[in-house]
Design an enzyme around this catalytic site. Structure first.
Site, PDB file in Angstrom:
ATOM      1  N   HIS A  96      48.152  41.866 -30.001  1.00  0.00           N
ATOM      2  CA  HIS A  96      48.398  43.259 -30.398  1.00  0.00           C
ATOM      3  C   HIS A  96      48.789  44.156 -29.212  1.00  0.00           C
ATOM      4  O   HIS A  96      49.795  44.846 -29.251  1.00  0.00           O
ATOM      5  CB  HIS A  96      47.172  43.852 -31.095  1.00  0.00           C
ATOM      6  CG  HIS A  96      46.715  43.059 -32.294  1.00  0.00           C
ATOM      7  ND1 HIS A  96      47.583  42.343 -33.066  1.00  0.00           N
ATOM      8  CD2 HIS A  96      45.486  42.874 -32.844  1.00  0.00           C
ATOM      9  CE1 HIS A  96      46.915  41.750 -34.051  1.00  0.00           C
ATOM     10  NE2 HIS A  96      45.632  42.051 -33.930  1.00  0.00           N
TER      11      HIS A  96
ATOM     12  N   ASP B 165      39.099  36.425 -46.917  1.00  0.00           N
ATOM     13  CA  ASP B 165      38.962  37.833 -46.577  1.00  0.00           C
ATOM     14  C   ASP B 165      40.286  38.576 -46.442  1.00  0.00           C
ATOM     15  O   ASP B 165      40.466  39.666 -46.978  1.00  0.00           O
ATOM     16  CB  ASP B 165      38.269  37.909 -45.208  1.00  0.00           C
ATOM     17  CG  ASP B 165      36.989  38.687 -45.316  1.00  0.00           C
ATOM     18  OD1 ASP B 165      36.464  38.781 -46.448  1.00  0.00           O
ATOM     19  OD2 ASP B 165      36.535  39.203 -44.269  1.00  0.00           O
ATOM     20  N   LEU B 166      41.205  37.962 -45.698  1.00  0.00           N
ATOM     21  CA  LEU B 166      42.485  38.618 -45.429  1.00  0.00           C
ATOM     22  C   LEU B 166      43.245  38.843 -46.737  1.00  0.00           C
ATOM     23  O   LEU B 166      43.813  39.910 -46.971  1.00  0.00           O
ATOM     24  CB  LEU B 166      43.322  37.762 -44.465  1.00  0.00           C
ATOM     25  CG  LEU B 166      44.667  38.369 -44.090  1.00  0.00           C
ATOM     26  CD1 LEU B 166      44.469  39.547 -43.146  1.00  0.00           C
ATOM     27  CD2 LEU B 166      45.591  37.336 -43.457  1.00  0.00           C
TER      28      LEU B 166
ATOM     29  N   ARG C 115      48.841  58.060 -30.571  1.00  0.00           N
ATOM     30  CA  ARG C 115      47.640  57.555 -31.236  1.00  0.00           C
ATOM     31  C   ARG C 115      48.047  56.740 -32.454  1.00  0.00           C
ATOM     32  O   ARG C 115      48.506  57.286 -33.452  1.00  0.00           O
ATOM     33  CB  ARG C 115      46.705  58.702 -31.635  1.00  0.00           C
ATOM     34  CG  ARG C 115      45.342  58.199 -32.084  1.00  0.00           C
ATOM     35  CD  ARG C 115      44.292  59.284 -32.013  1.00  0.00           C
ATOM     36  NE  ARG C 115      44.598  60.333 -32.960  1.00  0.00           N
ATOM     37  CZ  ARG C 115      44.533  61.644 -32.694  1.00  0.00           C
ATOM     38  NH1 ARG C 115      44.161  62.080 -31.516  1.00  0.00           N
ATOM     39  NH2 ARG C 115      44.824  62.530 -33.622  1.00  0.00           N
TER      40      ARG C 115
ATOM     41  N   LYS D   9      42.660  47.829 -22.457  1.00  0.00           N
ATOM     42  CA  LYS D   9      41.219  47.837 -22.668  1.00  0.00           C
ATOM     43  C   LYS D   9      40.992  47.553 -24.146  1.00  0.00           C
ATOM     44  O   LYS D   9      41.610  48.199 -24.993  1.00  0.00           O
ATOM     45  CB  LYS D   9      40.693  49.216 -22.277  1.00  0.00           C
ATOM     46  CG  LYS D   9      39.209  49.372 -22.287  1.00  0.00           C
ATOM     47  CD  LYS D   9      38.774  50.594 -21.478  1.00  0.00           C
ATOM     48  CE  LYS D   9      39.036  51.898 -22.202  1.00  0.00           C
ATOM     49  NZ  LYS D   9      38.271  53.034 -21.655  1.00  0.00           N
TER      50      LYS D   9
ATOM     51  N   ALA E 261      43.654  32.032 -51.139  1.00  0.00           N
ATOM     52  CA  ALA E 261      43.623  33.255 -51.948  1.00  0.00           C
ATOM     53  C   ALA E 261      42.255  33.895 -52.074  1.00  0.00           C
ATOM     54  O   ALA E 261      42.152  35.057 -52.444  1.00  0.00           O
ATOM     55  CB  ALA E 261      44.170  32.961 -53.341  1.00  0.00           C
ATOM     56  N   SER E 262      41.190  33.131 -51.762  1.00  0.00           N
ATOM     57  CA  SER E 262      39.886  33.776 -51.925  1.00  0.00           C
ATOM     58  C   SER E 262      39.321  34.229 -50.582  1.00  0.00           C
ATOM     59  O   SER E 262      38.184  34.677 -50.498  1.00  0.00           O
ATOM     60  CB  SER E 262      38.918  32.853 -52.664  1.00  0.00           C
ATOM     61  OG  SER E 262      39.090  31.532 -52.224  1.00  0.00           O
TER      62      SER E 262
HETATM   63  C1  BG6 Z   1      42.677  41.473 -36.009  1.00  0.00           C
HETATM   64  C2  BG6 Z   1      41.523  40.997 -35.198  1.00  0.00           C
HETATM   65  O1  BG6 Z   1      43.863  40.871 -35.583  1.00  0.00           O
HETATM   66  O2  BG6 Z   1      42.793  42.880 -35.888  1.00  0.00           O
HETATM   67  C3  BG6 Z   1      40.240  41.694 -35.604  1.00  0.00           C
HETATM   68  O3  BG6 Z   1      41.387  39.596 -35.358  1.00  0.00           O
HETATM   69  C4  BG6 Z   1      40.428  43.202 -35.582  1.00  0.00           C
HETATM   70  O4  BG6 Z   1      39.188  41.321 -34.753  1.00  0.00           O
HETATM   71  C5  BG6 Z   1      41.679  43.605 -36.341  1.00  0.00           C
HETATM   72  O5  BG6 Z   1      39.285  43.796 -36.158  1.00  0.00           O
HETATM   73  C6  BG6 Z   1      41.964  45.083 -36.167  1.00  0.00           C
HETATM   74  O6  BG6 Z   1      43.013  45.471 -37.013  1.00  0.00           O
HETATM   75  P1  BG6 Z   1      43.145  46.964 -37.498  1.00  0.00           P
HETATM   76  O7  BG6 Z   1      44.427  46.978 -38.251  1.00  0.00           O
HETATM   77  O8  BG6 Z   1      41.954  47.243 -38.340  1.00  0.00           O
HETATM   78  O9  BG6 Z   1      43.150  47.803 -36.262  1.00  0.00           O
END
Ligand code: BG6
Length: 489
Positions: free
Chosen positions: A241, A16-17, A376, A334, A13-14
């Protein structure tokens, strides 16, 4: 079970995420009246904190995103009264047992569901899952666990992680997040393709020359270089991603919008892809750069990054899907840190118009006169299609114009953060936007040989200055497939 309670336990809980994304997302859902009536949020971490201190910490993370509304502060207070803190080690059965008691007390005999959000590093992941599933899942409803990458570093470690998770959880209890799937424009990909007649017929090798998936950030890894160094940009962005976007882009029409039907199609695409080799990629690492009197550090200037690290902070790759729809079409990816802008987009370049009726009115650069569809994802969400149009007047000159769906102009409602949608779906048991284990396997199968080769052969990344457009190698890679990166104008 309208009267059911949901306990949301944020383990870590403490971190960053939790502070940047999870608490603000939970609050936004509460604000929008999307959370079940009886919900409670528990913060779980090692440090000692009282509930009041925890509420204070959470309150600092909350913003009144929709601050036009007057009752935001009031709502915040209401939200905070639902937040509790529990301190404990991540591998302590005892402390999860105590958490369980606390939850039982708040559940007050109601039908009870539990959602654990594991926002902790992978090395303590399994311990926490074991403790949570054995000692804190005594609710009489469902128990679900949200986990977030890294899901291992390669096929083997990922498979080992999945195996350990499955000792304690069923696959349908595991919600693997790839937060890009929660982004509005990524979710919209299927709507665009399958609810409009005009795109799907063009969606193949017959009309599409190449597809580009581009991710850039205008900041480096300052502050978490130590973590990043163990993964690198390919594992951090591409394997998850960008590949997820590719799968949604390229999959066949699913039988229905059910999670299993959609994920079946995604897996098929991933499994049709050609594993990557060294030839298909270019890697880069950013170097220090001084601009306008400001100096920006090199990746390796970070004290937590080992000297001489070869970890890529940039990569470009050419991927191929060996199926009948996409045979021969390059999918170029990229991704990079410390580049000149922050952007994520998909670019679809269509083939040339056959015949040459208007070629002479288009100028010499016919390549640029082909249609291009740009999605975008962020920032400033938009979908636009580049078309050729006659410049008004007596002459016959053609001009590249845009049919532009600009979200800010078209929709007044603010776009929710990805984590809001994903948390809401996890609470509702909707699995469409979460990664199934076979998808994860397929994604690793694609990238593991390449990652191993890069590491074994100690391939040196090309340098690029902080704030630049990345290494030139990316252009040569694209040029090999007769592609020009669309984002470079
Ligand atoms: C995370 C990566 O999954 O996504 C980070 O670990 C990255 O390195 C982040 O900065 C980017 O997410 P967003 O939502 O800010 O594009």
């Amino acid at each position: 079970e309208n009267d059911a309670t949901v306990s949301i336990i944020v383990v870590g809980a403490s971190g960053d995420l939790a502070k940047k994304k999870i608490f603000p997302a939970l609050f936004a859902l509460f604000y929008e009246d999307c959370l079940p009536e009886h919900f409670t949020v528990y913060g779980y971490a090692r440090s000692k904190m009282t509930d009041a201190e925890f509420r204070n910490m959470v309150s600092e993370t909350l913003t009144c995103r929709i601050d036009k509304r007057v009752n935001c502060v009031e709502k915040m207070d209401q939200f905070l009264t639902r937040c509790f803190y529990h301190s404990g080690q991540y591998d302590s059965m005892q402390s999860f047992v105590e958490l369980d008691k606390k939850m039982k007390h708040h559940e007050d005999g109601r039908f009870s569901n539990r959602l654990f959000y594991l926002s902790i590093p992978p090395n303590i992941f399994i311990d926490a899952v074991r403790c949570a599933s054995m000692s804190a899942s005594s609710g009489n409803g469902w128990t679900r666990v949200i986990v977030e990458k890294p899901f291992g570093r390669d096929s083997e470690s990922s498979a080992a992680l999945t195996k350990s998770l499955k000792l304690y959880l069923e696959e349908d209890q595991i919600f693997r997040i790839d937060h890009y799937l929660g982004k509005e424009l990524v979710e919209n990909l299927s709507v665009l393709r399958f609810s409009n007649l005009i795109f799907e017929p063009l969606w193949s090798r017959q009309y599409i020359r190449n597809v580009q998936m581009i991710f850039s950030e205008d900041f480096g890894t300052e502050g978490h270089g130590g973590y990043f160094d163990n993964y690198g940009i390919i594992r951090d962005i591409m394997q998850n991603h960008l590949l997820q976007i590719l799968a949604l882009f390229a999959m066949e029409t699913p039988v229905s919008l059910d999670a299993e039907d959609i994920r079946n199609e995604k897996v098929k695409v991933l499994r049709s892809m050609r594993p990557l080799t060294l030839d298909d990629v270019v890697i880069g690492q950013y170097k220090s750069h001084t601009k306008g009197g400001m100096s920006f550090p090199a990746y390796t200037d970070d004290k937590t990054v080992p000297k001489g690290s070869l970890t890529p902070t940039f990569a470009a790759a050419a991927l191929f899907i060996d199926n009948s729809r996409w045979d021969g079409v390059p999918f170029l990816m990229k991704a990079g840190k410390a580049l000149h802008n922050k952007k994520a987009e998909i670019r679809v370049q269509f083939r040339h118009v056959p015949g040459n009726l208007y070629n002479r009115n288009l100028g010499t650069d016919l390549d640029r006169a082909t249609n291009e569809l740009v999605i975008r994802v962020q920032p400033d969400e938009a979908i636009y299609l580049k078309i050729n149009n006659k410049v008004p007047g007596l002459g016959m000159r053609l001009d590249r114009s845009k049919l532009n769906l600009h979200y800010a102009a078209r929709y007044s409602k603010e776009i929710p953060d990805a984590y809001e949608r994903l948390l809401l779906d996890a609470i509702g048991g909707e699995r469409r936007l979460f990664i199934r284990s076979d998808e994860l396997d397929a994604a690793w199968t694609l990238f593991t040989p390449l990652l191993k080769e890069l590491e074994e052969k100690k391939i040196t990344p090309e340098c690029y200055p902080y704030g630049s457009r990345g290494p030139v190698g990316a252009h040569y890679l694209a040029a090999r497939y007769n592609v020009r990166w669309g984002d470079l104008g």
